[in-house]
Design a protein around this motif. Structure first.
Motif, short mmCIF file in Angstrom:
data_model
loop_
_atom_site.label_atom_id
_atom_site.label_comp_id
_atom_site.label_asym_id
_atom_site.label_seq_id
_atom_site.Cartn_x
_atom_site.Cartn_y
_atom_site.Cartn_z
N CYS A 1 -3.78 0.56 1.67
CA CYS A 1 -4.85 0.69 2.68
C CYS A 1 -5.19 2.17 2.91
N GLY A 2 -6.42 2.41 3.31
CA GLY A 2 -6.83 3.74 3.78
C GLY A 2 -6.52 4.84 2.78
N THR A 3 -5.89 5.87 3.30
CA THR A 3 -5.58 7.03 2.47
C THR A 3 -4.65 6.66 1.32
N ALA A 4 -3.72 5.74 1.57
CA ALA A 4 -2.80 5.33 0.50
C ALA A 4 -3.59 4.65 -0.63
N LYS B 1 -11.13 11.41 5.59
CA LYS B 1 -10.46 12.39 6.45
C LYS B 1 -11.45 12.95 7.47
N THR C 1 -0.53 -4.41 3.69
CA THR C 1 0.16 -4.02 2.46
C THR C 1 1.41 -4.89 2.27
N SER D 1 2.38 2.94 0.55
CA SER D 1 2.30 2.99 2.02
C SER D 1 3.17 4.11 2.56
N GLN D 2 2.56 5.00 3.30
CA GLN D 2 3.33 6.07 3.94
C GLN D 2 4.40 5.47 4.83
N GLY E 1 5.31 2.28 5.22
CA GLY E 1 6.06 1.13 4.72
C GLY E 1 6.02 -0.04 5.67
N GLU F 1 -12.49 10.30 10.08
CA GLU F 1 -11.36 9.92 10.93
C GLU F 1 -11.14 10.88 12.10
N THR G 1 2.75 -1.18 7.04
CA THR G 1 1.37 -1.65 7.20
C THR G 1 1.28 -3.14 6.89
N VAL H 1 -2.03 11.35 12.90
CA VAL H 1 -2.59 10.09 12.41
C VAL H 1 -3.25 10.30 11.04
N ALA H 2 -3.95 11.39 10.88
CA ALA H 2 -4.61 11.66 9.60
C ALA H 2 -3.56 12.04 8.56
N SER H 3 -3.50 11.25 7.53
CA SER H 3 -2.47 11.46 6.51
C SER H 3 -2.86 12.62 5.58
O1 M6R Z 1 1.33 3.81 6.37
P1 M6R Z 1 0.27 3.50 5.36
O2 M6R Z 1 0.19 4.51 4.28
O3 M6R Z 1 0.41 2.10 4.78
O4 M6R Z 1 -1.09 3.51 6.16
C1 M6R Z 1 -2.28 3.15 5.55
C2 M6R Z 1 -3.48 3.62 6.33
O5 M6R Z 1 -3.49 3.03 7.60
C3 M6R Z 1 -3.49 5.14 6.48
O6 M6R Z 1 -3.43 5.78 5.24
C4 M6R Z 1 -4.75 5.62 7.21
O7 M6R Z 1 -5.86 5.38 6.42
C5 M6R Z 1 -4.61 7.11 7.54
N1 M6R Z 1 -4.63 7.29 8.95
C6 M6R Z 1 -5.67 7.95 6.97
O8 M6R Z 1 -5.48 9.29 7.27
#
Ligand code: M6R
Length: 609
Positions: A301-304, A486, A356, A348-349, A351, A489, A353, A399-401
């Motif tokens: 999802c998202g950045t991942a 980014k 995911t 997943s950052q 782990g 967000e 989500t 929050v922003a990865s």
């Molecule tokens: O923890 P995860 O990597 O699974 O999260 C996925 C997304 O929710 C996450 O990357 C989100 O898009 C970020 N806040 C973006 O910066």
């Protein structure tokens, strides 16, 4: 990342250790523990979970004493559990150690010490340190620590106590942060300044290969050879909130600057000492299994997911295996064709989500093997996957990865090369060339970070706009999508990422005088075509910032502002070109007065579908 606190003085150490650990909570942790010299000798208490769990145990059975060490653990070797928590001791319980970092050669040390009769109880790399020091000790703890560290490779910040010398607290560091706080009749160690700021503002910053010997009355700084170091004390004038961010204004900016370290940590132990092969020893996939993989699915999802877009290209280019990619919330509902020869990679950052995790379960239900790329050891995704590549980015608070995304890219490069070397789809020479280029990435990121002012100026210009476009081809398009997310967000500026070649099929109608366009043009074989697309938007009045490799004069002439990234292989350029985009989003958000670290409507971990 783990947090260390140590105290030697005349007050009750238990409270000082717990309060100090609370100040390090922002680093992330899954368990905690303390060791204190009590009238019954060195006593240890540790517990999985939040600090409150440990605290409640200490209320029932306090550890009273005026010297001790404490630790919050961010699991690396071994799951989060009571027994894997620090402090670790030797079998005699006379030596106790807290550690932040990774001991790369712990397996060989463990074998050696086991053969000598040492009995290990945890799965951690750290436990070897307490046994090693106990094994070497012959009456001088400082000498024992000095000798022990010469046997260790990897990274460490250590706090060491021995019951044989209860008036000393020994600290040593290599490649993991450690500071020494100097008080009146009491002294402290900490992973970071907030841990001790309540008690003293006088601090020594320990450098690599330096140690400190703390007593109640003083602190000696010395080299590992025992030569005393004269160093001026540093007077901290930050408040506690600034200190948690290591002097940066926001966690996001701190995390952007932590990327060179995250790159090194994620790749270093996975490259052979000769620098020519990938050693992903953590994977249980056999060469036979790898040869049978007929397709790869990447789900995130998202950045991942955006890291997965780069991953798709990397695996296809290097390993020549077809890859499909889905956002996790769509994957299950499109009835994907999953067989036992499908390798499903979930990214997943956190782990945790929900989408995911659900995709992972669906893939396993259909008989696929699942490989997780995650930043959190012991997370749900890590536990349920067949294999895990951990990204060693350290806890991400904003929050922003940022650093999690780039560490995921590194994980994909490692995986792509691992598959290629197993399948023989690339020559050993080419694999070695990519590895060499990868090892330059951390210093190249540092170079980019040194030019943040250029990006800041451009960010301030775009901050007044409501719409903006990112364009690119190939890998640049993948990075453009992350840059756009980014920006949306945290700055709340509407932006879209387009494949440059698609512009004339509709989007070009939106380009008018002054619209900002960020054009990524790092792929040499696509450069001419991208320059043509830039000319198309320029002809309609767009204000273009180009992001390209240094020395590309044609690109420079075609754009209004140019940001140059250092030269690397085309396939690796996302690991560099995304950095200016992260900075752009950060400074645009700042210019708009937004809450950078906690953007509206968003959560760090999305645990609902
Ligand atoms: O923890 P995860 O990597 O699974 O999260 C996925 C997304 O929710 C996450 O990357 C989100 O898009 C970020 N806040 C973006 O910066």
């Amino acid at each position: 990342m783990c947090g260390i606190v140590g105290y030697i003085g005349n007050r009750n150490s238990q409270e000082i250790l717990i309060e100090g650990l609370k100040k390090l909570e922002y680093r992330g942790y899954d368990s905690a523990g303390v060791a204190v010299f009590t009238e019954n000798g060195l006593q240890v208490k540790k517990a999985k979970g939040r600090l409150a769990v440990l605290e409640s145990q200490l209320v029932l059975t306090p550890l009273n004493g005026t010297a001790g060490i404490g630790h919050t653990r961010w699991a690396t070797h071994g799951k989060p559990s009571d027994v894997n928590s620090h402090p670790h001791t030797d079998n005699s319980m006379k030596f106790s150690v807290v550690h932040n970092g990774i001991i790369e050669n712990y397996m060989s040390l463990k074998e050696e010490l086991t053969a000598k009769g040492h009995n290990f109880v945890s799965e951690t790399d750290t436990e070897v340190i307490s046994h090693l020091i106990a094994d070497i000790y012959d009456g001088d703890i400082v000498a024992a620590v000095q000798k022990a560290v010469t046997r260790m490779t990897g990274a460490y910040a250590l706090g060491v106590l021995t019951e044989y010398e209860p008036d000393k607290l020994v600290a040593v560091r290599l490649a993991s942060p450690l500071i020494i706080g100097v008080g009146e009749g009491e002294n402290f160690i900490g992973s970071d300044i907030p841990a001790i700021l309540e008690h003293t503002r006088n601090v020594f910053i320990l450098n690599d290969n330096e140690m400190a010997v703390l007593t109640r009355d003083g602190v000696d700084l010395m080299t590992l050879e025992g030569n005393f170091i004269a160093r001026e004390m540093f007077r901290v004038d930050w408040d506690i909130v600034t200190a948690e961010k290591a002097g940066f204004d926001h966690f996001m900016l701190k995390e952007i600057h932590e990327q060179p370290k995250a790159y090194r940590d994620t790749m270093s132990s996975r490259i052979s000492p000769e620098g020519d092969r990938i050693t992903l020893n953590e994977l249980s996939m056999t060469p036979e299994y790898i040869k049978d993989i007929n397709r790869v699915h990447i789900v995130a999802c998202g950045t991942a997911y955006h890291a997965g877009l780069v991953g798709k290209s990397v695996i296809e280019k290097l390993a020549r295996i077809p890859v499909e990619i889905d956002v996790a919330s769509e994957y299950r509902y499109r009835s994907p064709i999953i067989t036992k020869d499908t390798l499903v990679i979930v990214v997943s950052q956190s782990g945790e989500t929900a989408d995911t995790l659900a995709a992972l379960r669906e893939a396993r239900r259909c008989g696929a093997r699942v490989l997780a790329i995650t930043n959190v050891v012991g997370s749900s995704v890590a536990r349920e996957a067949d294999d895990v590549i951990t990204t060693w980015a350290g806890p991400e608070i904003a929050v922003a990865s940022t650093k999690a995304y780039t560490s995921q890219l590194i994980a994909f490069y490692l995986l792509g090369l691992h598959l290629a070397q197993t399948l023989g789809s690339q020559t050993p020479e080419f694999i070695a060339e990519v590895i060499t280029a990868m090892r330059h990435l951390p210093e190249q990121v540092e170079t980019i970070l040194g030019q943040a002012e250029t990006i800041k100026a451009f960010a301030e210009e775009i901050a007044v706009h409501n719409d903006l476009f990112f364009i690119g081809r190939g890998l640049d398009y993948a990075v453009a999508q992350e840059g756009s997310l980014k920006l949306k967000e945290i700055s709340y500026i509407h932006s879209e990422a387009y494949a440059s070649g698609e512009l004339k099929h509709g989007t070009l109608a939106l380009i008018e005088e002054g619209v900002p366009v960020i054009a990524l043009a790092t792929q040499r074989d696509l450069l001419e075509k991208t320059v043509s697309n830039i000319k198309e938007v320029k002809a309609r009045g767009a204000h273009v910032m180009g992001i390209g490799v240094e020395g590309e004069e044609e690109l420079k002439k075609a754009v209004d502002t140019m940001f140059q990234i250092p030269k690397t292989l085309d396939v690796l350029s996302p690991a560099l070109s995304v950095i200016p985009l992260q900075l752009l989003a950060y400074y645009a958000s700042l210019a708009r007065g937004n809450d950078v670290d906690k953007p509206r409507n968003l959560a760090k971990s999305v645990t609902v579908e």
